[in-house]
Design a protein around this motif. Structure first.
Motif, PDB file in Angstrom:
ATOM      1  N   SER A 149      42.917  22.898  44.713  1.00  0.00           N
ATOM      2  CA  SER A 149      42.326  23.970  43.917  1.00  0.00           C
ATOM      3  C   SER A 149      40.826  23.758  43.813  1.00  0.00           C
ATOM      4  O   SER A 149      40.340  22.611  43.826  1.00  0.00           O
ATOM      5  CB  SER A 149      42.946  24.041  42.519  1.00  0.00           C
ATOM      6  OG  SER A 149      42.643  22.867  41.779  1.00  0.00           O
ATOM      7  N   VAL A 150      40.103  24.864  43.704  1.00  0.00           N
ATOM      8  CA  VAL A 150      38.649  24.855  43.576  1.00  0.00           C
ATOM      9  C   VAL A 150      38.275  25.788  42.434  1.00  0.00           C
ATOM     10  O   VAL A 150      38.782  26.923  42.359  1.00  0.00           O
ATOM     11  CB  VAL A 150      37.976  25.311  44.882  1.00  0.00           C
ATOM     12  CG1 VAL A 150      36.457  25.334  44.711  1.00  0.00           C
ATOM     13  CG2 VAL A 150      38.358  24.413  46.040  1.00  0.00           C
TER      14      VAL A 150
ATOM     15  N   ASP B  88      36.769  20.363  42.251  1.00  0.00           N
ATOM     16  CA  ASP B  88      37.909  20.560  43.144  1.00  0.00           C
ATOM     17  C   ASP B  88      38.887  19.416  42.949  1.00  0.00           C
ATOM     18  O   ASP B  88      38.493  18.297  42.591  1.00  0.00           O
ATOM     19  CB  ASP B  88      37.464  20.646  44.604  1.00  0.00           C
ATOM     20  CG  ASP B  88      36.613  19.462  45.024  1.00  0.00           C
ATOM     21  OD1 ASP B  88      37.151  18.353  45.184  1.00  0.00           O
ATOM     22  OD2 ASP B  88      35.380  19.647  45.179  1.00  0.00           O
TER      23      ASP B  88
END
Length: 317
Positions: free
Chosen positions: A237-238, A270
């Protein structure tokens, strides 16, 4: 043979009783036959009642209740929350997704006896029963995440663990030092991560989120599957948050005419996680797990001193 003509009436026979006799005979026949057809009815009704009761019982078993929730954080082994003499809150996957939480601190806002302080999306920390920082134990799958090198009142950053990989969260509100030892006088927060799906197959999830209030965006990718005895669960995920503006107004001796940017309240980070497993037996598994988190442009938030007015009237403590 001579056939007499005309009609002949038998003596001593009353023809007006014939309809009554026929009615009585019909009633006798109905009374005799009715039990033959009525006998199966009670069995059908009883069977229908049993089926309805079984269906209702099945619905009650499927419906989640307060008594059906279990916890492992409060006692070290799985037990129903109703049987635990502590204040315990359990957040299932549906609860976490419904709140749209970014960190574990976001799911605690509505909990009694719990407060959250901090500035920015990544600096929020819980206060349980008046205790904060390193006096609240932070766990992931039962492993300590607290860092003893941090300031006691500061504590660990809950954003270290991505909620995209969390299946449930358990919160013990109150002292738990007997079980968890040092650092749990205020309470315990335990994040339980997801495992690979039980059945064979593959599934993927892609999620994109954007908000205009705090100008943030987030992208998430998750992969999970199982093949024979091997299983895997991978994700990344970012996130990107912009600095937010403090509304204009007065607070003590400080006055802002217009909305003022609060520097270093944004976030760019991230996270990556993975879990590889192999089933040794039906109830035994060997697995390898890894996680990585990195963040930039995240801090405690500050305002340009030149915007504070007369500096001799402002004192920071």
């Amino acid at each position: 043979m001579i056939r007499p003509s005309g009609s002949y009436t038998f003596p001593h026979v009353r023809t007006d009783l014939l309809p009554r006799i026929l009615s009585i005979l019909a009633l006798v026949v109905l009374v005799a036959v009715a039990p033959v057809y009525a006998e199966p009815a009670p069995q059908d009704e009883e069977q229908g009642a049993e089926e309805a009761a079984e269906a209702e019982e099945a619905e009650l078993e499927e419906a989640p209740t307060f008594h059906s929730q279990t916890t492992v954080t409060a006692t070290g082994s799985e037990v129903e929350t109703f049987q635990v003499p502590y204040a315990v809150s359990v957040f299932e996957l549906e609860d976490i997704q419904g709140i749209q939480a970014d960190t574990a601190a976001d799911i605690l806002f509505q909990e009694p006896g719990v407060d959250v302080n901090g500035i920015g999306p990544n600096q929020k920390r819980p206060i349980i029963r008046g205790e904060r920082g390193l006096r609240v134990l932070y766990l992931e799958d039962g492993m300590r995440m607290n860092n003893a090198r941090r300031q006691t009142d500061f504590g660990e950053i809950l954003g270290l663990s991505s909620l995209d990989n969390v299946e449930r969260a358990e919160v013990v509100r109150g002292p738990a030092s007997v079980l968890w030892g040092e650092g749990s006088v205020g309470g315990v927060i335990n994040l339980i991560t997801r495992s690979a799906p039980a059945g064979a197959g593959f599934n993927a999830q892609i999620a994109l989120r954007y908000g205009t209030v705090d100008s943030h965006s987030k992208a998430t990718l998750a992969l999970a599957g199982r093949a024979d005895r091997f299983s895997y669960n991978l994700g990344a995920s970012v996130r990107d948050y912009s600095d937010y503006d403090a509304p204009g107004g007065s607070f003590g001796d400080i006055t802002f005419v217009d909305d003022t940017p609060v520097n270093d309240t944004g976030l760019e980070d991230d996270s990556y996680y993975g879990r590889l497993g192999y089933d040794l037996a039906d109830n035994q598994e060997m697995f390898f797990r890894f996680a990585s988190y990195s963040a930039g442009f995240t801090g405690f938030g500050w305002v340009d001193p030149l915007l504070l007015g007369e500096l001799d009237r402002v004192r920071i403590t």
